[in-house]
Design a protein around this motif. Structure first.
Motif, PDB file in Angstrom:
ATOM      1  N   ARG A 136       0.834  -1.194   0.000  1.00  0.00           N
ATOM      2  CA  ARG A 136       0.000   0.000   0.000  1.00  0.00           C
ATOM      3  C   ARG A 136       0.878   1.258   0.000  1.00  0.00           C
ATOM      4  O   ARG A 136       1.916   1.306   0.659  1.00  0.00           O
ATOM      5  N   PHE A 137       0.416   2.283  -0.712  1.00  0.00           N
ATOM      6  CA  PHE A 137       1.057   3.592  -0.728  1.00  0.00           C
ATOM      7  C   PHE A 137      -0.012   4.644  -0.493  1.00  0.00           C
ATOM      8  O   PHE A 137      -1.095   4.583  -1.079  1.00  0.00           O
ATOM      9  N   ILE A 138       0.313   5.614   0.391  1.00  0.00           N
ATOM     10  CA  ILE A 138      -0.658   6.616   0.805  1.00  0.00           C
ATOM     11  C   ILE A 138      -0.051   8.005   0.652  1.00  0.00           C
ATOM     12  O   ILE A 138       1.104   8.236   1.023  1.00  0.00           O
ATOM     13  N   MET A 139      -0.851   8.930   0.129  1.00  0.00           N
ATOM     14  CA  MET A 139      -0.475  10.344   0.118  1.00  0.00           C
ATOM     15  C   MET A 139      -1.611  11.145   0.711  1.00  0.00           C
ATOM     16  O   MET A 139      -2.786  10.901   0.411  1.00  0.00           O
ATOM     17  N   LEU A 140      -1.276  12.107   1.589  1.00  0.00           N
ATOM     18  CA  LEU A 140      -2.253  12.941   2.270  1.00  0.00           C
ATOM     19  C   LEU A 140      -2.137  14.392   1.803  1.00  0.00           C
ATOM     20  O   LEU A 140      -1.076  14.848   1.376  1.00  0.00           O
ATOM     21  N   ARG A 141      -3.243  15.085   1.922  1.00  0.00           N
ATOM     22  CA  ARG A 141      -3.224  16.518   1.618  1.00  0.00           C
ATOM     23  C   ARG A 141      -2.220  17.229   2.541  1.00  0.00           C
ATOM     24  O   ARG A 141      -2.192  17.000   3.754  1.00  0.00           O
ATOM     25  N   GLY A 142      -1.405  18.105   1.967  1.00  0.00           N
ATOM     26  CA  GLY A 142      -0.494  18.932   2.739  1.00  0.00           C
ATOM     27  C   GLY A 142       0.717  18.214   3.305  1.00  0.00           C
ATOM     28  O   GLY A 142       1.504  18.826   4.020  1.00  0.00           O
ATOM     29  N   SER A 143       0.868  16.946   2.994  1.00  0.00           N
ATOM     30  CA  SER A 143       1.967  16.158   3.552  1.00  0.00           C
ATOM     31  C   SER A 143       3.180  16.229   2.640  1.00  0.00           C
ATOM     32  O   SER A 143       3.070  16.002   1.431  1.00  0.00           O
ATOM     33  N   SER A 144       4.330  16.508   3.219  1.00  0.00           N
ATOM     34  CA  SER A 144       5.567  16.582   2.442  1.00  0.00           C
ATOM     35  C   SER A 144       6.224  15.206   2.391  1.00  0.00           C
ATOM     36  O   SER A 144       7.326  14.990   2.893  1.00  0.00           O
ATOM     37  N   GLY A 145       5.518  14.268   1.786  1.00  0.00           N
ATOM     38  CA  GLY A 145       6.031  12.916   1.689  1.00  0.00           C
ATOM     39  C   GLY A 145       4.910  11.939   1.407  1.00  0.00           C
ATOM     40  O   GLY A 145       3.795  12.317   1.026  1.00  0.00           O
ATOM     41  N   PHE A 146       5.192  10.659   1.638  1.00  0.00           N
ATOM     42  CA  PHE A 146       4.202   9.609   1.408  1.00  0.00           C
ATOM     43  C   PHE A 146       4.489   8.439   2.335  1.00  0.00           C
ATOM     44  O   PHE A 146       5.594   8.282   2.868  1.00  0.00           O
ATOM     45  N   TYR A 147       3.486   7.591   2.531  1.00  0.00           N
ATOM     46  CA  TYR A 147       3.550   6.455   3.446  1.00  0.00           C
ATOM     47  C   TYR A 147       3.488   5.152   2.657  1.00  0.00           C
ATOM     48  O   TYR A 147       2.930   5.090   1.551  1.00  0.00           O
ATOM     49  N   SER A 148       4.041   4.115   3.264  1.00  0.00           N
ATOM     50  CA  SER A 148       3.911   2.783   2.666  1.00  0.00           C
ATOM     51  C   SER A 148       3.807   1.738   3.765  1.00  0.00           C
ATOM     52  O   SER A 148       4.450   1.862   4.822  1.00  0.00           O
ATOM     53  N   TYR A 149       2.964   0.748   3.511  1.00  0.00           N
ATOM     54  CA  TYR A 149       2.887  -0.422   4.385  1.00  0.00           C
ATOM     55  C   TYR A 149       2.505  -1.618   3.539  1.00  0.00           C
ATOM     56  O   TYR A 149       2.186  -1.488   2.346  1.00  0.00           O
ATOM     57  N   ALA A 150       2.594  -2.810   4.108  1.00  0.00           N
ATOM     58  CA  ALA A 150       2.268  -4.023   3.358  1.00  0.00           C
ATOM     59  C   ALA A 150       1.664  -5.051   4.288  1.00  0.00           C
ATOM     60  O   ALA A 150       1.965  -5.094   5.487  1.00  0.00           O
ATOM     61  N   ILE A 151       0.809  -5.885   3.714  1.00  0.00           N
ATOM     62  CA  ILE A 151       0.157  -6.971   4.441  1.00  0.00           C
ATOM     63  C   ILE A 151       0.622  -8.286   3.826  1.00  0.00           C
ATOM     64  O   ILE A 151       0.407  -8.533   2.632  1.00  0.00           O
ATOM     65  N   TYR A 152       1.283  -9.124   4.643  1.00  0.00           N
ATOM     66  CA  TYR A 152       1.749 -10.430   4.201  1.00  0.00           C
ATOM     67  C   TYR A 152       0.806 -11.472   4.785  1.00  0.00           C
ATOM     68  O   TYR A 152       0.530 -11.472   5.983  1.00  0.00           O
ATOM     69  N   ASP A 153       0.357 -12.394   3.935  1.00  0.00           N
ATOM     70  CA  ASP A 153      -0.660 -13.353   4.363  1.00  0.00           C
ATOM     71  C   ASP A 153      -0.312 -14.736   3.826  1.00  0.00           C
ATOM     72  O   ASP A 153      -0.184 -14.930   2.605  1.00  0.00           O
ATOM     73  N   HIS A 154      -0.155 -15.699   4.744  1.00  0.00           N
ATOM     74  CA  HIS A 154       0.149 -17.085   4.392  1.00  0.00           C
ATOM     75  C   HIS A 154      -0.995 -17.955   4.895  1.00  0.00           C
ATOM     76  O   HIS A 154      -1.296 -17.977   6.100  1.00  0.00           O
ATOM     77  N   LEU A 155      -1.625 -18.701   4.004  1.00  0.00           N
ATOM     78  CA  LEU A 155      -2.751 -19.557   4.374  1.00  0.00           C
ATOM     79  C   LEU A 155      -2.251 -20.907   4.893  1.00  0.00           C
ATOM     80  O   LEU A 155      -1.178 -21.377   4.495  1.00  0.00           O
TER      81      LEU A 155
END
Length: 663
Positions: A136-155
């Motif tokens: 996942r990648f996220i950008m917010l209003r007024g933010s001088s940058g961006f966020y990232s996270y990830a979901i790992y899933d093993h069945l």
């Protein structure tokens, strides 16, 4: 190589005109531009381009620079999530994670969140790690940058596997980013990646370490460059990155929480290094070995969220000192920590603050050989981690951990804990061993649990007859020699972290060319006379031999009908063995042997600690003398110069009713 002057810079940073940061800039809405092979997030401050459906960050536009990432690299080698995995018994496979399905999760003027998913099925067995991965990648209003996270899933029905490392990597433009900052006193102008090419460097004992013999910048000639010299403990890796001088731009990786990292607060990880490269490490075996490699067996489901982390960009006005950017990045890091857990990630797998719980209490220590009263656990490390034995948290690498440091009165508060079952663990500087609360702590949404006073009774049989070192899980208090003048990193000259210099292991043989270390209780000083690592000695023919250290002490009285206790706490071990003999160095069988232990590799990688070990050795009184005694500590393993031990603390205790006994 000079550092930024923190006080001066803080004063200047307090002037809002000195930095062009998000608070003083207009804040248009976030816009998303979807094209055939790429997608662009743009909030008027930062523009981030990602490949579609791969989810590789190919461009970061900011402050008039079209791309802060290395434009000479292929697009897949600029900003990416990666991992190293293997099926049981097979070699590790390096994998740059590329999505196969792109989705817009949130799109409005306040926020854009993008998803790049790679799904797994049995047709991919052996080719890709058996995980569904949602980046996942996220950008917010007024933010001088961006966020990232990830979901790992093993069945559960998927095949077993191991995962040795996973991280986010950003490779920046080498023509712009020359100054690296990972701490107030760990900043410097860095070599170029070209300086590591043949003809410009000499490879040293392992590929990561080189001596710069013909660098582009002649001032760097003769220095050692090694990415491991810039490692740090999880608890200290909150912000690090790079500064460009023209234009004055900072690129920072901010990690506001340790909850998704493995191994607890003292686990060491890489940060930034020559590239210019900046990393967000989530899982790794560095400074621990295979103990920190998650292994998933048949029928074992697993899901974990890594991140979010924040990529922060800032800039300074023309003529201003670019070092201001570090001070501003620290302020931004503190802001991100205050906002944790974030309320904007859209995934239900990332719980918000109201879905979490809190635990507080007070930790006391009871050691009647120190005080008849309970002792406050001053600055104790207290944490919640998955269920296990005392100390198991440092080898835990599948779940989430939540750590804090108690205040000077032993009070602690662990906030924003994910729901689930945990044990409460602790260790207290100044005392050996590990604490674990007996009860399972179940965290539910909105829980606010006061545990009251908790009591830790550290290992103790009798009065201290002698001790060496400080029980703090580090070998830093022992003697760390000056490096060979031919192999230095100038950053660490006259630096508190002098142990980060290259090649210190070889200094032992130079200081003790024929006979090993002898330490005399009451005479020797551990800061000068106890070498920081017990390593093999290099012989003239190039081979190595094991070493035996001696601790000499006198006892005025010995109760031969009782047992004495020798406590040996190790800060690190690398394919080593600890043998203990008492008053007979040639005894065929040692009184105690640890067997082969440890894969920390902390000696080679300039770490002053790895995994903690505590050995409690019974010493029969019949082996001790009234008068002179010697304990022999042998480390016989010697196939490599890096095999060895780092001691944290040693103590000899008498029987319960024994007088002090020392002459």
């Amino acid at each position: 190589m000079g550092l930024c002057s923190s006080k001066k810079l803080k004063d200047q940073v307090s002037d809002p005109q000195k930095l062009r940061v998000q608070e003083v800039m207009p804040t248009p809405g976030v816009h998303l531009h979807i094209q055939h092979h790429q997608v662009i997030m743009d909030n008027g401050i930062v523009q981030v381009t990602l490949s579609k459906p791969d989810g590789i960050v190919t461009g970061v536009r900011y402050n008039g620079v079209d791309n802060l990432l290395e434009i000479r690299n292929q697009e897949s080698n600029r900003g990416y999530w990666d991992l190293v995995w293997n099926a049981p018994g097979s070699k590790g496979i390096f994998d740059v994670i590329k999505g196969t399905c792109f989705n817009v999760i949130v799109e409005n003027e306040e926020q854009v969140e993008l998803s790049f998913v790679r799904t797994w099925d049995f047709s991919l067995e052996g080719k890709y790690v058996p995980l569904n991965i949602d980046k996942r990648f996220i950008m917010l209003r007024g933010s001088s940058g961006f966020y990232s996270y990830a979901i790992y899933d093993h069945l559960a029905e998927w095949p077993p596997f191991e995962i040795g490392e996973t991280r986010i990597t950003f490779k920046l433009r080498k023509d712009k980013f020359h100054r690296m900052a990972i701490g107030d006193d760990r900043q410097r102008k860095m070599p170029l990646p070209d300086d590591r090419l043949p003809g410009r460097c000499q490879t040293l004992a392992y590929p990561e370490a080189v001596k710069l013999v013909n660098p582009v910048d002649p001032e760097l000639r003769g220095e050692v460059d090694d990415k491991y010299q810039y490692s740090g403990n999880n608890k200290d890796i909150q912000v690090h990155g790079w500064i460009s001088g023209d234009p004055a731009v900072g690129f920072w990786q901010i990690t506001p929480s340790d909850e998704f990292r493995s191994g607890g607060p003292l686990k060491q990880s890489l940060t930034s290094h020559v590239g210019p490269t900046t990393l967000a490490i989530f899982l790794s075996a560095h400074y621990a070995g295979k103990d920190l490699v998650p292994k998933f067996g048949p029928g074992e489901p697993w899901k974990k969220v890594f991140g979010p982390v924040f990529i922060y960009l800032n800039s300074a006005s023309v003529g201003d000192d670019p070092c201001w950017l570090w001070e501003d990045a620290k302020i931004q890091m503190m802001n991100e920590v205050e906002r944790w857990p974030y309320n904007f990630p859209a995934s239900e797998d990332f719980p918000k603050s109201h879905q979490r719980g809190n635990v507080r209490g007070r930790l006391l220590v009871q050691d009647r050989y120190v005080s008849n009263d309970c002792i406050v656990a001053k600055r104790a490390y207290v944490g919640l981690a998955p269920l296990g034995d005392a100390g198991s948290w440092q080898r835990e690498c599948k779940g989430y951990q939540f750590w804090t440091q108690a205040d000077n009165d032993g009070y602690f508060s662990i906030n924003n804990v994910r729901t689930g079952d945990y044990n409460l663990y602790a260790w207290v500087p100044g005392f050996i061993g590990d604490y674990r609360h007996d009860d399972i702590i179940t965290i539910s949404s909105g829980l606010d649990h006061d545990m009251g006073d908790l009591l830790y009774e550290p290992p103790r049989d009798g009065a201290t007859l002698w001790e060496i070192g400080i029980p703090d899980r580090s070998a830093a208090e022992f003697y760390v020699p000056d490096p060979d003048a031919s192999y230095i990193n100038r950053l660490y000259v006259h630096h508190p972290d002098r142990f980060r210099q290259y090649g210190l292991w070889s200094r032992y043989g130079e200081l003790y060319p024929e006979k090993d270390l002898v330490y005399t209780i009451g005479v020797s000083d551990h800061t000068k006379d106890w070498f920081f690592a017990q390593v093999p000695r290099r012989k003239q023919d190039g081979t190595h031999e094991g070493t035996t250290w001696q601790i000499k002490f006198n006892l005025s009285y010995v109760d031969q009908s009782k047992s004495y206790k020798l406590r040996i706490a190790l800060a690190s071990a690398t394919l080593a063995e600890l043998q203990v003999r008492v008053n007979d160095p040639k005894a065929r069988r040692p009184l105690f042997t640890s067997g082969l232990i440890g894969r920390d590799n902390s000696i080679a990688r300039h770490g002053i600690q790895g995994l903690y070990w505590l050995f409690n050795v019974n010493v029969p009184g019949t082996l001790l003398n009234e008068g002179a005694n010697t304990i022999f500590l042998t480390q016989p393993r010697c196939d490599s110069p890096f095999q060895g031990l780092m001691y944290d603390y040693l103590r000899l205790e008498g029987p319960q009713s024994h007088p002090s006994g020392l002459k």
